[in-house]
Design an enzyme around this catalytic site. Sequence first.
Site, PDB file in Angstrom:
ATOM      1  N   ASP A 180       0.815  -1.224   0.000  1.00 54.82           N
ATOM      2  CA  ASP A 180       0.000   0.000   0.000  1.00 54.82           C
ATOM      3  C   ASP A 180       0.848   1.273   0.000  1.00 54.82           C
ATOM      4  O   ASP A 180       0.559   2.233   0.719  1.00 54.82           O
ATOM      5  CB  ASP A 180      -0.943   0.027   1.212  1.00 54.82           C
ATOM      6  CG  ASP A 180      -2.050  -1.001   1.112  1.00 54.82           C
ATOM      7  OD1 ASP A 180      -2.011  -1.829   0.182  1.00 54.82           O
ATOM      8  OD2 ASP A 180      -2.953  -0.987   1.950  1.00 54.82           O
ATOM      9  N   ASP A 207      -0.546  -4.363  -3.738  1.00 55.85           N
ATOM     10  CA  ASP A 207      -1.513  -3.274  -3.923  1.00 55.85           C
ATOM     11  C   ASP A 207      -0.852  -1.908  -3.755  1.00 55.85           C
ATOM     12  O   ASP A 207      -1.417  -1.011  -3.126  1.00 55.85           O
ATOM     13  CB  ASP A 207      -2.657  -3.402  -2.915  1.00 55.85           C
ATOM     14  CG  ASP A 207      -3.327  -4.761  -2.946  1.00 55.85           C
ATOM     15  OD1 ASP A 207      -3.346  -5.392  -4.019  1.00 55.85           O
ATOM     16  OD2 ASP A 207      -3.824  -5.202  -1.897  1.00 55.85           O
TER      17      ASP A 207
END
Length: 368
Positions: A180, A207
């Site tokens: 992230d 991600d």
Amino acid sequence: MGASAIATASTHEPPAPSTTAATATGTSTASEAIPVSDDDTADVITVETDGSGDFSSVQEAVDAAPAGATVRIGPGVYRGPVVVAASDLTLVGATGDPRDVVITDDRASGLPKPGGGTWGTSGSASVVISGDDVHSRDLTFENSFLREEHPEVTSTQAVAVRTTGDRLVFDNVRFLGHQDTLYANSPNTETTSRQYYRNCYVEGDVDFVFGRGTAVFHGCEIRSLDRGSDSDNGYVTAPSTPPEQEFGFLFTESCFTSDAPPESVYLGRPWVPSSDLDARPQALIRDSWMGRHFKEQGWIEMSSGHDWRQFQLREFANKGPGALNTPDRPQMSAEEAAGHTAEAYLAGSDGWNPVREPARPVCTARGR
């Protein structure tokens, strides 16, 4: 976003592959800067680690800066979270080399915070930019949290930058992290936040470009870190585009690199948050060079019931050993791609157009 796994930051730099994409280095001082102000008398506030500037803290300088000001940050490592809530502000590294100026913190979602509880994904951000018309140039934003140093932490999301402002520009900026890394978001599902990343470098494993913002990555290097697996080294994107928003993520004239083994990384997975079950994730990768680390199955679902095939996750005219055309790598038609340009994504209702041609070659593996 997603489950954690042990990751190892790569320090090897493969040779730059041949590509026609105009792209970024993040280490040169010769880039054509995006104009941020026509006012030569705008306030300049200086930050120096040794106290010789107006401030020694980036946060103090940001808090003191009036609208239209430039915060010029001297070389050094600035530790601690920074929140940029004011609008119409420029943050610039004084040397022109983003490696010289590092703004960093080491919070993760699962780490305890003062007063009880844990930070959560949003709270883990080293830098939060919620003001509009904030321009950042020649800087490094980092979340230095390392999973191997905290085996007790299971929620290892660790955001380097979380954005919710509109008309944001990042030029020659590095974003360093693992899971992230870059939360390209908006304040809510009804508000579109446009963000332009030019000549930037983004690294991570899980991600590491995610959120519901309308974000254009132009001439950037997107680097997947090797997690030590032969077959599963993570996911690049996790868009969560709201249903009424026209555009999501666009990667154009960029380069996707990695030291991970061949066919071990996914292009991404759609994020449908529990708070927005109507999300319609969108991502397009076009006119870019793609390394051999990508899988034949480019996309995969994040959670059951949200098959990636129902969303707009596509590619167009990419090159390189990882630019595969398979049933699980949908391609956009040339006719439709004509309307998916950086200018179209960013125009909005006010005609905003920060787009400039990237100035330097990409694929130089400018990592740690």
